[in-house]
Design a protein around this motif. Structure first.
Motif, mmCIF file in Angstrom:
data_model
loop_
_atom_site.group_PDB
_atom_site.id
_atom_site.type_symbol
_atom_site.label_atom_id
_atom_site.label_comp_id
_atom_site.label_asym_id
_atom_site.label_seq_id
_atom_site.Cartn_x
_atom_site.Cartn_y
_atom_site.Cartn_z
ATOM 1 N N LYS A 62 0.763 -1.061 -0.008
ATOM 2 C CA LYS A 62 -0.185 -0.120 0.039
ATOM 3 C C LYS A 62 0.601 1.241 0.053
ATOM 4 O O LYS A 62 0.776 2.108 -0.777
ATOM 5 C CB LYS A 62 -0.809 -0.102 1.223
ATOM 6 N N LYS A 66 0.993 3.523 -3.247
ATOM 7 C CA LYS A 66 0.423 5.048 -3.193
ATOM 8 C C LYS A 66 1.588 6.160 -3.460
ATOM 9 O O LYS A 66 1.266 7.101 -4.114
ATOM 10 C CB LYS A 66 0.229 5.244 -1.531
ATOM 11 N N TYR A 69 1.829 5.937 -7.366
ATOM 12 C CA TYR A 69 0.744 6.842 -7.996
ATOM 13 C C TYR A 69 0.835 8.131 -7.841
ATOM 14 O O TYR A 69 0.598 9.066 -8.800
ATOM 15 C CB TYR A 69 -0.549 6.238 -7.298
ATOM 16 N N ASP A 70 1.241 8.656 -6.559
ATOM 17 C CA ASP A 70 1.453 10.108 -6.202
ATOM 18 C C ASP A 70 2.493 10.839 -6.805
ATOM 19 O O ASP A 70 2.498 12.052 -7.418
ATOM 20 C CB ASP A 70 1.620 10.435 -4.727
ATOM 21 N N CYS A 72 3.209 10.049 -10.273
ATOM 22 C CA CYS A 72 2.829 10.007 -11.645
ATOM 23 C C CYS A 72 2.456 11.520 -11.950
ATOM 24 O O CYS A 72 1.702 11.803 -11.402
ATOM 25 C CB CYS A 72 1.627 8.930 -12.071
ATOM 26 N N SER A 75 -2.135 11.297 -13.751
ATOM 27 C CA SER A 75 -2.640 10.498 -13.314
ATOM 28 C C SER A 75 -3.744 9.583 -14.207
ATOM 29 O O SER A 75 -4.683 8.761 -13.976
ATOM 30 C CB SER A 75 -3.617 10.814 -12.076
ATOM 31 N N ALA A 80 -0.794 4.750 -15.039
ATOM 32 C CA ALA A 80 -1.405 5.402 -13.580
ATOM 33 C C ALA A 80 -2.533 4.763 -13.034
ATOM 34 O O ALA A 80 -2.854 4.464 -12.072
ATOM 35 C CB ALA A 80 -1.454 6.842 -13.437
ATOM 36 N N THR A 81 -3.558 4.561 -14.347
ATOM 37 C CA THR A 81 -4.828 3.868 -13.912
ATOM 38 C C THR A 81 -4.816 2.369 -13.473
ATOM 39 O O THR A 81 -5.283 2.171 -12.321
ATOM 40 C CB THR A 81 -5.587 3.950 -15.178
ATOM 41 N N ASN A 84 -3.682 2.681 -9.666
ATOM 42 C CA ASN A 84 -4.788 2.990 -8.672
ATOM 43 C C ASN A 84 -5.636 1.781 -8.640
ATOM 44 O O ASN A 84 -6.340 1.887 -7.560
ATOM 45 C CB ASN A 84 -5.447 4.256 -9.504
ATOM 46 N N GLU A 85 -5.999 1.215 -9.576
ATOM 47 C CA GLU A 85 -6.929 0.142 -9.363
ATOM 48 C C GLU A 85 -6.386 -1.071 -8.649
ATOM 49 O O GLU A 85 -6.941 -1.591 -7.947
ATOM 50 C CB GLU A 85 -6.991 -0.581 -11.047
ATOM 51 N N LEU A 87 -4.242 -0.214 -6.292
ATOM 52 C CA LEU A 87 -4.216 0.335 -4.957
ATOM 53 C C LEU A 87 -5.684 -0.101 -4.107
ATOM 54 O O LEU A 87 -5.629 -0.297 -2.871
ATOM 55 C CB LEU A 87 -3.757 1.708 -4.991
ATOM 56 N N ASP A 88 -6.549 0.221 -5.123
ATOM 57 C CA ASP A 88 -8.032 0.042 -4.476
ATOM 58 C C ASP A 88 -8.175 -1.463 -4.185
ATOM 59 O O ASP A 88 -8.650 -1.691 -3.025
ATOM 60 C CB ASP A 88 -8.887 0.294 -5.749
#
Length: 326
Positions: A62, A66, A69-70, A72, A75, A80-81, A84-85, A87-88
Motif C-alpha cells: 500500500k 500510493k 501513484y502520487d 505519476c 494520473s 497510473a490507472t 490506482n486500480e 491500490l484500490d
C-alpha cells in the motif's frame, strides 16, 4: 581537476543510464501488474492468509503503490490507472491481521506496531554505493552452516524492535543489550542480517534522535549491511536459487531495494521472483526444508504467508522503481 571531475560525472551518468536501459529491456516482457493483480485476488479471497507476516507485506504494498501513484505526472495515463486500480484492490484488505499463526507474543505485538509505522521508500535509486564483488564470498555449504548464526535471533529482533517502536519521547531509546545485539560489528548472515537491516531501517525513519547512532552513521550502517546482503544474494543466484532460500532472497531484495540500492533491481532476480508465483492460486508456495525462524505459516495450497506477503511488496517496489526512477 575540474575537467576530470566533469568527465567522471558524465561517465557515471552515462553508465547509470545504460544500466537502467538494460534493466528496462530485460523486464519489459515481465507482466508485473498481472502478477500483483493475482496476489490482490488471493488476499481478498482468503481470510486465512491474513497473518502478521503477510499483512506486513501488504502494508509495504500500500505504501509503495500510493507513493508510485502520487509520483505519476499524469494520473490519467494507462499505467497510473492500473496502479490506482491495484491500490484500490489492496486497500480492501484489512491489515488487522489474524495472529493465530504467529510464533510468540512479542512477534504479534511487534507485527501490529510495524503495521502502524509509516515506512517511506527511498526517493531516489542509487547505484554504486555498495560493495558489489561478483564472486561468492564463501561456498554454499559454508553459507548454509553460517546462515542461522549471529544476532539478532527472531526473539531478540522482536524485543529490540518493540523497545525502539515504544520510545515515547524525542529520543529513540536503545538499551545497552539491544545496542550490543544490533551492533553492525557482530557477524550476521541470512535472516539475522535482514532482520538487523529492518531494525536500522525503522531507526533511520523514526522521528526521534537515537542515543545509539547518529542519523549519518545509521545510513552508513544500512549501506554496509546491504553490501553484505548483496554478496549473499549473488551466492543464492549463482547456486540457481535453491528453493529453501527463495523467501530469504525476497527479504534481501525488498529491504535493500526499499532503501534505494539499485544493485538489487536485477532483471534475472525479478524474472525468477515472478516465475515462482503459482499462476492458479496467485500465492507463493514454500518448497524448502528450512524456514525463517520468525513465523512462517503454511496456508492452503501450500502457500507461504511469509513469501506471499514479501513477493507482493517486492513486485510493488519493482513497479515503483521502474516507473519513477528512470
Amino acid at each position: 581537476m575540474m575537467l576530470f571531475n566533469l568527465h567522471l560525472t558524465i561517465w557515471y551518468l552515462l553508465f547509470w543510464i545504460s544500466v537502467m536501459i538494460s534493466i528496462i529491456a530485460g523486464v519489459e516482457s515481465i507482466d508485473l501488474f498481472n502478477s500483483l493483480k493475482l496476489l490482490s485476488v488471493y488476499f481478498n479471497q482468503n481470510n486465512q492468509s491474513r497473518t502478521p507476516d503477510a499483512m506486513l507485506g501488504i502494508h509495504f504494498v500500500k505504501l509503495l503503490l500510493k507513493s508510485t501513484y502520487d509520483g505519476c505526472v499524469d494520473s490519467e495515463t494507462f499505467v497510473a490507472t492500473r496502479i490506482n486500480e491495484l491500490l484500490d484492490d489492496f486497500n480492501k484488505i484489512n491489515i488487522q491481521s489474524n495472529s493465530s499463526g504467529s510464533a510468540n507474543s512479542y512477534n504479534t505485538i511487534v507485527s501490529q506496531q510495524l503495521l502502524e509505522f509509516d515506512f517511506v521508500p527511498a526517493e531516489k535509486v542509487r547505484y554504486g554505493e555498495i560493495f558489489t564483488a561478483n564472486q561468492p564470498f564463501m561456498t554454499y555449504d559454508e553459507y548454509l552452516y553460517k546462515v542461522d548464526t549471529g544476532s539478532p535471533t527472531a526473539l531478540e529482533s522482536d524485543v529490540c524492535l518493540a523497545e525502539l517502536l515504544n520510545s515515547n519521547s524525542n529520543v529513540c531509546f536503545v538499551s545497552s543489550i539491544c545496542s550490543a545485539i544490533m551492533s553492525w560489528k557482530i557477524e550476521s548472515y541470512g535472516y539475522q542480517l535482514t532482520h538487523k537491516l529492518l531494525y536500522y531501517t525503522v531507526l533511520s525513519q523514526s522521528n526521534c534522535t537515537s542515543n545509539f547512532e547518529p542519523y549519518s552513521s545509521v545510513r552508513a550502517i544500512i549501506t554496509l549491511l546491504c553490501s553484505h546482503i548483496y554478496q549473499e544474494s549473488i551466492l543464492i543466484y549463482k547456486m540457481e536459487f535453491p528453493s529453501d532460500m527463495n523467501d530469504l532472497l525476497l527479504e534481501q531484495v525488498l529491504l535493500c531495494g526499499f532503501n534505494g540500492y539499485a544493485e538489487f533491481l536485477e532483471e534475472r532476480w525479478i524474472r525468477n521472483i515472478v516465475e515462482w508465483q503459482n499462476s492458479a492460486s496467485g500465492c507463493y508456495e514454500y518448497h524448502g526444508e528450512r524456514r525463517d525462524k520468525r513465523s512462517m505459516v503454511i496456508l492452503r495450497d501450500n502457500c507461504s504467508d511469509h513469501m506471499t506477503g514479501l513477493a507482493a511488496a517486492a513486485i510493488s517496489m519493482f513497479i515503483r522503481i521502474l516507473l519513477l526512477e528512470i
